[in-house]
Design a protein around this motif. Sequence first.
Motif, PDB file in Angstrom:
ATOM      1  N   ASP A 167       1.198   2.448  -2.138  1.00  0.00           N
ATOM      2  CA  ASP A 167       1.996   3.614  -2.819  1.00  0.00           C
ATOM      3  C   ASP A 167       1.728   3.903  -3.997  1.00  0.00           C
ATOM      4  OD1 ASP A 167       3.917   5.143  -3.015  1.00  0.00           O
ATOM      5  OD2 ASP A 167       5.661   4.059  -2.840  1.00  0.00           O
ATOM      6  N   LYS A 168       0.574   4.758  -4.280  1.00  0.00           N
ATOM      7  CA  LYS A 168      -0.330   5.392  -5.380  1.00  0.00           C
ATOM      8  C   LYS A 168       0.767   6.158  -6.323  1.00  0.00           C
ATOM      9  CE  LYS A 168      -4.834   4.852  -3.695  1.00  0.00           C
ATOM     10  NZ  LYS A 168      -6.199   5.861  -3.716  1.00  0.00           N
ATOM     11  N   LYS A 169       1.840   6.624  -5.355  1.00  0.00           N
ATOM     12  CA  LYS A 169       2.600   7.853  -6.217  1.00  0.00           C
ATOM     13  C   LYS A 169       3.589   7.147  -7.379  1.00  0.00           C
ATOM     14  CE  LYS A 169       2.310  10.978  -2.368  1.00  0.00           C
ATOM     15  NZ  LYS A 169       3.178  11.934  -1.276  1.00  0.00           N
ATOM     16  N   HIS A 170       3.929   6.026  -7.064  1.00  0.00           N
ATOM     17  CA  HIS A 170       5.123   5.279  -7.746  1.00  0.00           C
ATOM     18  C   HIS A 170       4.132   4.503  -8.845  1.00  0.00           C
ATOM     19  CE1 HIS A 170       7.239   6.725  -4.509  1.00  0.00           C
ATOM     20  NE2 HIS A 170       8.434   6.760  -5.354  1.00  0.00           N
ATOM     21  N   GLU A 171       4.717   4.623  -9.981  1.00  0.00           N
ATOM     22  CA  GLU A 171       4.133   3.632 -11.042  1.00  0.00           C
ATOM     23  C   GLU A 171       4.459   2.105 -10.720  1.00  0.00           C
ATOM     24  OE1 GLU A 171       2.184   4.288 -13.863  1.00  0.00           O
ATOM     25  OE2 GLU A 171       1.914   6.245 -12.954  1.00  0.00           O
ATOM     26  N   SER A 172       5.349   1.748 -10.191  1.00  0.00           N
ATOM     27  CA  SER A 172       5.683   0.338  -9.781  1.00  0.00           C
ATOM     28  C   SER A 172       4.712  -0.351  -9.040  1.00  0.00           C
ATOM     29  CB  SER A 172       7.128   0.085  -9.238  1.00  0.00           C
ATOM     30  OG  SER A 172       6.990   0.856  -8.053  1.00  0.00           O
ATOM     31  N   PHE A 173       3.780   0.310  -8.326  1.00  0.00           N
ATOM     32  CA  PHE A 173       2.921  -0.175  -7.539  1.00  0.00           C
ATOM     33  C   PHE A 173       1.853  -0.611  -8.461  1.00  0.00           C
ATOM     34  CE2 PHE A 173      -1.481   0.640  -5.300  1.00  0.00           C
ATOM     35  CZ  PHE A 173      -1.334  -0.083  -4.359  1.00  0.00           C
ATOM     36  N   TRP A 174       1.512  -0.107  -9.476  1.00  0.00           N
ATOM     37  CA  TRP A 174       0.491  -0.292 -10.236  1.00  0.00           C
ATOM     38  C   TRP A 174       0.983  -1.379 -11.374  1.00  0.00           C
ATOM     39  CZ3 TRP A 174      -4.017   1.694  -8.788  1.00  0.00           C
ATOM     40  CH2 TRP A 174      -3.669   2.969  -7.912  1.00  0.00           C
ATOM     41  N   GLN A 175       2.116  -1.865 -11.312  1.00  0.00           N
ATOM     42  CA  GLN A 175       2.679  -2.892 -12.147  1.00  0.00           C
ATOM     43  C   GLN A 175       2.589  -4.169 -11.621  1.00  0.00           C
ATOM     44  OE1 GLN A 175       6.354  -1.245 -13.739  1.00  0.00           O
ATOM     45  NE2 GLN A 175       5.582   0.569 -14.625  1.00  0.00           N
ATOM     46  N   TRP A 176       1.955  -5.107 -11.984  1.00  0.00           N
ATOM     47  CA  TRP A 176       1.761  -6.551 -11.282  1.00  0.00           C
ATOM     48  C   TRP A 176       1.382  -7.509 -12.191  1.00  0.00           C
ATOM     49  CZ3 TRP A 176      -3.296  -8.379 -11.921  1.00  0.00           C
ATOM     50  CH2 TRP A 176      -4.152  -7.476 -11.859  1.00  0.00           C
ATOM     51  N   ASP A 177       1.719  -8.892 -11.988  1.00  0.00           N
ATOM     52  CA  ASP A 177       1.349  -9.999 -12.754  1.00  0.00           C
ATOM     53  C   ASP A 177       0.531 -11.011 -11.867  1.00  0.00           C
ATOM     54  OD1 ASP A 177       2.257  -9.162 -15.435  1.00  0.00           O
ATOM     55  OD2 ASP A 177       4.124  -9.144 -14.403  1.00  0.00           O
ATOM     56  N   ILE A 178      -0.418 -11.609 -12.162  1.00  0.00           N
ATOM     57  CA  ILE A 178      -1.010 -12.668 -11.544  1.00  0.00           C
ATOM     58  C   ILE A 178      -0.958 -13.828 -12.468  1.00  0.00           C
ATOM     59  CG2 ILE A 178      -3.231 -12.237 -12.499  1.00  0.00           C
ATOM     60  CD1 ILE A 178      -2.799 -13.325  -8.860  1.00  0.00           C
ATOM     61  N   PHE A 179      -0.664 -15.110 -11.740  1.00  0.00           N
ATOM     62  CA  PHE A 179      -0.363 -16.502 -12.561  1.00  0.00           C
ATOM     63  C   PHE A 179      -1.439 -17.276 -12.191  1.00  0.00           C
ATOM     64  CE2 PHE A 179       3.805 -14.707 -11.927  1.00  0.00           C
ATOM     65  CZ  PHE A 179       4.401 -14.226 -13.034  1.00  0.00           C
ATOM     66  N   GLY A 180      -1.663 -18.221 -12.936  1.00  0.00           N
ATOM     67  CA  GLY A 180      -2.746 -19.154 -12.964  1.00  0.00           C
ATOM     68  C   GLY A 180      -2.537 -19.843 -11.545  1.00  0.00           C
ATOM     69  N   ASN A 181      -1.731 -19.941 -10.711  1.00  0.00           N
ATOM     70  CA  ASN A 181      -1.644 -20.686  -9.448  1.00  0.00           C
ATOM     71  C   ASN A 181      -2.034 -19.805  -8.189  1.00  0.00           C
ATOM     72  OD1 ASN A 181       0.689 -19.353  -9.347  1.00  0.00           O
ATOM     73  ND2 ASN A 181       2.073 -20.985  -8.956  1.00  0.00           N
ATOM     74  N   GLY A 182      -2.074 -18.565  -8.704  1.00  0.00           N
ATOM     75  CA  GLY A 182      -2.545 -17.523  -7.469  1.00  0.00           C
ATOM     76  C   GLY A 182      -1.379 -16.760  -7.051  1.00  0.00           C
ATOM     77  N   THR A 183      -0.147 -16.959  -7.512  1.00  0.00           N
ATOM     78  CA  THR A 183       0.862 -16.508  -7.085  1.00  0.00           C
ATOM     79  C   THR A 183       0.910 -14.987  -7.739  1.00  0.00           C
ATOM     80  OG1 THR A 183       2.272 -18.435  -6.923  1.00  0.00           O
ATOM     81  CG2 THR A 183       3.423 -16.163  -7.025  1.00  0.00           C
ATOM     82  N   LEU A 184       1.358 -13.908  -7.104  1.00  0.00           N
ATOM     83  CA  LEU A 184       1.548 -12.533  -7.676  1.00  0.00           C
ATOM     84  C   LEU A 184       2.837 -12.149  -7.627  1.00  0.00           C
ATOM     85  CD1 LEU A 184      -0.270  -9.964  -8.059  1.00  0.00           C
ATOM     86  CD2 LEU A 184       0.345  -9.273  -5.828  1.00  0.00           C
TER      87      LEU A 184
END
Length: 528
Positions: A167-184
């Motif tokens: 969903d490229k149209k919404h900014e929330s699609f580009w907001q993410w965090d990756i943690f050290g254990n591989g969880t997104l």
Amino acid sequence: MFGSRALGLYQQFVVLLLMLVLLLIAGSATGRDGRYPCNYADTVNITDGLRLKDGSYSYAGVVVPPELIAEYTFKVIDGVEYRAPKHLRGCVCLLKPCISFCCPNDLIFNVQHFNCTTPPESVNSLPTAQSTHIELSHPNNSTAKVVKIVDHFVIRTELGCRNKFVDKKHESFWQWDIFGNGTLRSEKRFWSTDEYCFTPLEHKQVWSLTPLNCERFQRGYRVWIYAICTIIAILINIFILSLLCSVREARKSHYGQLIIYYLLSIIVGYSMLVYLALKNPMNLSHEACRNIGFLAYFCIMLSFVFLAICSFDFLLKFHLKSMRNWVRKLFYFAAILGVIVLRFLVSFAQDSSLPHHLKPGIGGDYCWFDVRLWGILIYYYVPILLLLSFSLVCCFKTYFASFELPEDTLNIMGTELRIMKTHFYAFSAYLVGVFSVWVREMIVYIMARMREHFFIIDFWSGICILVLAIAAFILLLGKNMHVKSWWAINVESSQTDLSVINARVYKFDEKGDLKSRDSPYQPTVTSL
């Protein structure tokens, strides 16, 4: 004699049904827990790894001991086991965190065709640091750090899910965090390593690594056919319910009351299912998703309980056994309480430590039952078919009891025998249709499960729901003698009186002209 034989046949059917369910579950569960050293999500295909002398394997710089290696004859996609050629898998992700990529090296995920393709020339503008490094977030939101991907993670490129959420149209699609254990963390929820994958995507003329989550929301013609048919069925049922409630005799009769309760239940239940079919679960909170799913489950199961009560009520009446009003109300209360208990048992199964494939899946990846699991068969189809089987047995026994009534019987519990039989035959015909539809639903599910073909929405289910609504209009409303009497008195008679009035007031034929003085057809004033 024949009624006892029919009862025996249905008892055998119920036993065979339960045995089939147990065999299917046993076949699915055999060896899954004890034969494999860890969860499938923590494994990597190490067939191409380097085998060491002690039986361990070296893969991506990780040495996997023999006790964490096993042969697998299946693969897991979207949480479902599919048959696969025999291969070795090791619990690599227990030894070093894993991260998932959508495609192998030198390929990117094509969001238009949903496959891996050669990247366009513009992707070459992707900085090397962005393709080989990633910024890790800390759970307590402290300062993030940039790490080299191959140093911190084991890269997996296996297909974790078929449908990727883009969903490229919404900014929330580009907001993410990756943690050290591989969880997104993305779209206000957490995703495990087999529920997302990274691929380069272009955003504001800049290419960067972006995670694609596994989409659990189905789109397309299946959804629209199902939704349109179900909405029309709901409207038909609302009309039936309104007319039954407006006719006093139908509303006050026991048969009419149970049909009203049944219609109320399926209207609410189907409305919830249509809402969930058209609503992306990612736009719902976990609590809302779960509560709506369980409300739909409660209402649909309650509707079949009312059908069973109606069948049992006919059986008692044709055996000339009366039931006091307070006992009847207590019976209704006990039935509703039983469905409430069943709803919380299913909720408990969902939250328990049962194997994943035995859970219902409500409130997990989907707000309704997860058809990839066996839970829908255990907690949904089997109880429905048991209730319908009980209802049909009662109808069979009632049918044969009707021939045992004394010949001079004109009334049963204050209701004319003719009216009682008409209602019973119409209800029995409708019940046979309901039973046929739900047997079809269960067979389709089992066949799809065996073929490893899963679809969340079967548009034929919507068509069947619409057919049942039309059958209810014809049988439960059209054959209701109280409604027919009301219609004859209040609708048909009023139309007949109006035509008589018009014939008396205006006596003319098509050649006459009332405005002309020479017309032989003059208005005649009569006393009405």
